[in-house]
Design a protein around this motif. Sequence first.
Motif, PDB file in Angstrom:
ATOM      1  N   VAL A 261       0.853  -1.180   0.000  1.00  0.00           N
ATOM      2  CA  VAL A 261       0.000   0.000   0.000  1.00  0.00           C
ATOM      3  C   VAL A 261       0.896   1.240   0.000  1.00  0.00           C
ATOM      4  CG1 VAL A 261      -1.724   1.304   1.295  1.00  0.00           C
ATOM      5  CG2 VAL A 261      -1.895  -1.197   1.152  1.00  0.00           C
ATOM      6  N   LEU A 262       0.708   2.095  -0.996  1.00  0.00           N
ATOM      7  CA  LEU A 262       1.594   3.237  -1.165  1.00  0.00           C
ATOM      8  C   LEU A 262       1.531   4.163   0.053  1.00  0.00           C
ATOM      9  CD1 LEU A 262       0.956   4.201  -4.906  1.00  0.00           C
ATOM     10  CD2 LEU A 262       2.449   2.439  -3.954  1.00  0.00           C
ATOM     11  N   ASP A 263       2.724   4.515   0.537  1.00  0.00           N
ATOM     12  CA  ASP A 263       2.875   5.494   1.624  1.00  0.00           C
ATOM     13  C   ASP A 263       2.293   5.041   2.954  1.00  0.00           C
ATOM     14  OD1 ASP A 263       4.072   7.296  -0.191  1.00  0.00           O
ATOM     15  OD2 ASP A 263       2.099   7.977  -0.846  1.00  0.00           O
ATOM     16  N   ARG A 264       2.044   3.735   3.114  1.00  0.00           N
ATOM     17  CA  ARG A 264       1.515   3.253   4.388  1.00  0.00           C
ATOM     18  C   ARG A 264       2.352   2.075   4.877  1.00  0.00           C
ATOM     19  NH1 ARG A 264      -3.784   4.842   5.653  1.00  0.00           N
ATOM     20  NH2 ARG A 264      -3.334   3.832   7.659  1.00  0.00           N
ATOM     21  N   THR A 265       3.029   2.282   5.992  1.00  0.00           N
ATOM     22  CA  THR A 265       3.781   1.195   6.612  1.00  0.00           C
ATOM     23  C   THR A 265       3.183   0.818   7.961  1.00  0.00           C
ATOM     24  OG1 THR A 265       5.310   2.772   7.646  1.00  0.00           O
ATOM     25  CG2 THR A 265       5.913   1.897   5.468  1.00  0.00           C
ATOM     26  N   ASP A 266       2.030   1.412   8.292  1.00  0.00           N
ATOM     27  CA  ASP A 266       1.441   1.230   9.622  1.00  0.00           C
ATOM     28  C   ASP A 266       0.237   0.298   9.626  1.00  0.00           C
ATOM     29  OD1 ASP A 266       0.046   3.096   8.048  1.00  0.00           O
ATOM     30  OD2 ASP A 266      -0.887   3.996   9.819  1.00  0.00           O
ATOM     31  N   LEU A 267      -0.156  -0.215   8.475  1.00  0.00           N
ATOM     32  CA  LEU A 267      -1.371  -1.015   8.409  1.00  0.00           C
ATOM     33  C   LEU A 267      -1.145  -2.413   8.982  1.00  0.00           C
ATOM     34  CD1 LEU A 267      -2.613  -0.102   4.815  1.00  0.00           C
ATOM     35  CD2 LEU A 267      -3.513   0.742   6.992  1.00  0.00           C
ATOM     36  N   GLU A 268      -2.083  -2.882   9.790  1.00  0.00           N
ATOM     37  CA  GLU A 268      -2.068  -4.250  10.308  1.00  0.00           C
ATOM     38  C   GLU A 268      -3.232  -4.999   9.674  1.00  0.00           C
ATOM     39  OE1 GLU A 268       0.202  -5.636  12.042  1.00  0.00           O
ATOM     40  OE2 GLU A 268       1.383  -3.841  12.497  1.00  0.00           O
ATOM     41  N   LEU A 269      -2.924  -5.860   8.724  1.00  0.00           N
ATOM     42  CA  LEU A 269      -3.975  -6.475   7.911  1.00  0.00           C
ATOM     43  C   LEU A 269      -4.080  -7.982   8.078  1.00  0.00           C
ATOM     44  CD1 LEU A 269      -3.410  -4.450   4.615  1.00  0.00           C
ATOM     45  CD2 LEU A 269      -5.256  -4.147   6.270  1.00  0.00           C
ATOM     46  N   TYR A 270      -3.262  -8.583   8.946  1.00  0.00           N
ATOM     47  CA  TYR A 270      -3.333 -10.035   9.106  1.00  0.00           C
ATOM     48  C   TYR A 270      -4.745 -10.449   9.522  1.00  0.00           C
ATOM     49  CZ  TYR A 270       1.800  -9.957   9.125  1.00  0.00           C
ATOM     50  OH  TYR A 270       3.110  -9.774   8.796  1.00  0.00           O
ATOM     51  N   GLY A 271      -5.275 -11.452   8.811  1.00  0.00           N
ATOM     52  CA  GLY A 271      -6.606 -11.956   9.120  1.00  0.00           C
ATOM     53  C   GLY A 271      -7.737 -11.153   8.520  1.00  0.00           C
ATOM     54  N   VAL A 272      -7.424 -10.068   7.812  1.00  0.00           N
ATOM     55  CA  VAL A 272      -8.447  -9.220   7.205  1.00  0.00           C
ATOM     56  C   VAL A 272      -8.745  -9.720   5.790  1.00  0.00           C
ATOM     57  CG1 VAL A 272      -9.002  -6.884   6.409  1.00  0.00           C
ATOM     58  CG2 VAL A 272      -7.779  -7.213   8.578  1.00  0.00           C
ATOM     59  N   GLU A 273     -10.028  -9.805   5.446  1.00  0.00           N
ATOM     60  CA  GLU A 273     -10.402 -10.170   4.083  1.00  0.00           C
ATOM     61  C   GLU A 273     -10.327  -8.928   3.202  1.00  0.00           C
ATOM     62  OE1 GLU A 273     -13.679 -13.001   1.850  1.00  0.00           O
ATOM     63  OE2 GLU A 273     -14.316 -11.841   3.602  1.00  0.00           O
ATOM     64  N   VAL A 274      -9.681  -9.060   2.049  1.00  0.00           N
ATOM     65  CA  VAL A 274      -9.451  -7.920   1.164  1.00  0.00           C
ATOM     66  C   VAL A 274      -9.781  -8.293  -0.278  1.00  0.00           C
ATOM     67  CG1 VAL A 274      -7.643  -6.973   2.647  1.00  0.00           C
ATOM     68  CG2 VAL A 274      -7.012  -8.509   0.770  1.00  0.00           C
ATOM     69  N   ASP A 275     -10.059  -7.260  -1.063  1.00  0.00           N
ATOM     70  CA  ASP A 275     -10.092  -7.374  -2.518  1.00  0.00           C
ATOM     71  C   ASP A 275      -8.840  -6.703  -3.057  1.00  0.00           C
ATOM     72  OD1 ASP A 275     -12.426  -8.779  -2.992  1.00  0.00           O
ATOM     73  OD2 ASP A 275     -13.665  -6.992  -3.260  1.00  0.00           O
ATOM     74  N   VAL A 276      -8.098  -7.407  -3.894  1.00  0.00           N
ATOM     75  CA  VAL A 276      -6.929  -6.835  -4.560  1.00  0.00           C
ATOM     76  C   VAL A 276      -7.285  -6.710  -6.037  1.00  0.00           C
ATOM     77  CG1 VAL A 276      -4.494  -7.104  -5.102  1.00  0.00           C
ATOM     78  CG2 VAL A 276      -5.373  -7.929  -2.907  1.00  0.00           C
ATOM     79  N   SER A 277      -7.368  -5.474  -6.527  1.00  0.00           N
ATOM     80  CA  SER A 277      -7.760  -5.240  -7.922  1.00  0.00           C
ATOM     81  C   SER A 277      -6.569  -4.750  -8.728  1.00  0.00           C
ATOM     82  CB  SER A 277      -8.919  -4.242  -7.997  1.00  0.00           C
ATOM     83  OG  SER A 277      -8.577  -3.010  -7.398  1.00  0.00           O
ATOM     84  N   PHE A 278      -6.577  -5.094 -10.024  1.00  0.00           N
ATOM     85  CA  PHE A 278      -5.430  -4.875 -10.901  1.00  0.00           C
ATOM     86  C   PHE A 278      -5.799  -3.869 -11.984  1.00  0.00           C
ATOM     87  CE2 PHE A 278      -5.203  -9.008  -8.964  1.00  0.00           C
ATOM     88  CZ  PHE A 278      -3.875  -9.151  -8.604  1.00  0.00           C
ATOM     89  N   VAL A 279      -5.030  -2.775 -12.071  1.00  0.00           N
ATOM     90  CA  VAL A 279      -5.332  -1.708 -13.008  1.00  0.00           C
ATOM     91  C   VAL A 279      -4.454  -1.772 -14.249  1.00  0.00           C
ATOM     92  CG1 VAL A 279      -5.364   0.807 -13.321  1.00  0.00           C
ATOM     93  CG2 VAL A 279      -6.224  -0.207 -11.190  1.00  0.00           C
ATOM     94  N   GLU A 280      -3.139  -1.933 -14.057  1.00  0.00           N
ATOM     95  CA  GLU A 280      -2.236  -1.940 -15.205  1.00  0.00           C
ATOM     96  C   GLU A 280      -0.973  -2.722 -14.858  1.00  0.00           C
ATOM     97  OE1 GLU A 280       0.281   1.369 -17.739  1.00  0.00           O
ATOM     98  OE2 GLU A 280      -1.835   1.793 -17.262  1.00  0.00           O
ATOM     99  N   LYS A 281      -0.469  -3.479 -15.834  1.00  0.00           N
ATOM    100  CA  LYS A 281       0.769  -4.224 -15.615  1.00  0.00           C
ATOM    101  C   LYS A 281       1.956  -3.288 -15.740  1.00  0.00           C
ATOM    102  CE  LYS A 281       3.252  -8.418 -16.950  1.00  0.00           C
ATOM    103  NZ  LYS A 281       3.281  -9.609 -17.820  1.00  0.00           N
ATOM    104  N   LEU A 282       2.888  -3.397 -14.807  1.00  0.00           N
ATOM    105  CA  LEU A 282       4.108  -2.594 -14.827  1.00  0.00           C
ATOM    106  C   LEU A 282       5.260  -3.335 -15.497  1.00  0.00           C
ATOM    107  CD1 LEU A 282       4.006  -1.150 -11.190  1.00  0.00           C
ATOM    108  CD2 LEU A 282       3.184  -0.084 -13.294  1.00  0.00           C
ATOM    109  N   ARG A 283       5.412  -4.623 -15.188  1.00  0.00           N
ATOM    110  CA  ARG A 283       6.512  -5.403 -15.749  1.00  0.00           C
ATOM    111  C   ARG A 283       6.295  -6.872 -15.436  1.00  0.00           C
ATOM    112  NH1 ARG A 283      10.002  -7.045 -11.650  1.00  0.00           N
ATOM    113  NH2 ARG A 283       9.887  -5.830  -9.708  1.00  0.00           N
ATOM    114  N   GLY A 284       7.085  -7.728 -16.069  1.00  0.00           N
ATOM    115  CA  GLY A 284       7.068  -9.137 -15.748  1.00  0.00           C
ATOM    116  C   GLY A 284       7.881  -9.428 -14.496  1.00  0.00           C
ATOM    117  N   MET A 285       7.787 -10.657 -14.020  1.00  0.00           N
ATOM    118  CA  MET A 285       8.560 -11.072 -12.856  1.00  0.00           C
ATOM    119  C   MET A 285       9.998 -11.336 -13.286  1.00  0.00           C
ATOM    120  SD  MET A 285       8.431 -11.419  -9.645  1.00  0.00           S
ATOM    121  CE  MET A 285       6.656 -11.368  -9.394  1.00  0.00           C
TER     122      MET A 285
END
Length: 311
Positions: A261-285
């Motif tokens: 998450v951009l500019d956030r190092t304080d989030l505690e998300l363990y055990g939280v259900e989330v949606d991760v959505s994809f807008v644009e590919k930046l590069r391959g692995m």
Amino acid sequence: MQIWRSLDDIPGGLGRTAVVIGNFDGVHLGHRGVLSRARALADDRGLQVVAVTFDPHPMAVLRPEHAPTMLTTIERRAELLADAGVDAVLALPFDTSVAAWSPAEFVTRVLVDALHAAAVVVGANFRFGRRAAGDVQTLVEEGRVHDFVAEGIALDGGPMVWSSTYVRTCLAAGDVAGAAEALGHPYAVRGIVVQGDQRGRELGYPTANVPTDGLTAAPADGVYAGRLRRLDTGEDFPAAISVGTNPTFDGERYRRIESFVLDRTDLELYGVEVDVSFVEKLRGMAAFDSVDELLAQMADDVRRAREILGA
């Protein structure tokens, strides 16, 4: 939104309905054309719209070796169907006995006796019943017998015929923008955040890790600009997202989706259900020769994600 998990779950007092039938995986723009027509018919006649879908996907029963990865769970599918104007969903359990129903038996059991259909709307290529013997014309003919009208709607998107298969093909190529065009919104993977190896935290890029499985479609390995949404609070964050196995480092190699998450190092998300959505590919692995090279690339990934997302 009501989700009925069997014919027995359907309330006894249900009136006449407008029924749409299909797998509706992803609820793409082609599906939405079908749903829009059903909603219009329902509003004109004072009906509820009921979507009939199948759980599991029929191919998982009939030819499991060819069963597709799913774009949506039944619960997420119901949410998207509700957004498109559906009042209730029948997630019909699909097994070999249902697969053996003739088209006429499917019509009688599901559309007539259970749902009291006054109108039925499907995609123009819809097939149903034993050995896929039924089609739109079958529904039209059965409707004359059982007092409902039936229509088949083309799943066109200009020159493109939208399909769940097309969306999966886009995702397999990392073309998340193409998938979003077909869906009408960015593709998202839903899951519960688990604890990873915390290597991202050590590098200054803490990530929310969501494991992938072989049943759910995910974009090709690579790095993407996208968003992470908490389902418990509804908070939505811009993110740089990695899909893959972290080839730069040795150790356990399981495929996962890691969201910084951009500019956030304080989030505690363990055990939280989330949606991760994809807008644009930046590069391959890619594997990097040193941690310094990796850090330089990660900084550039974050910069580009920020530009794309306007964050």
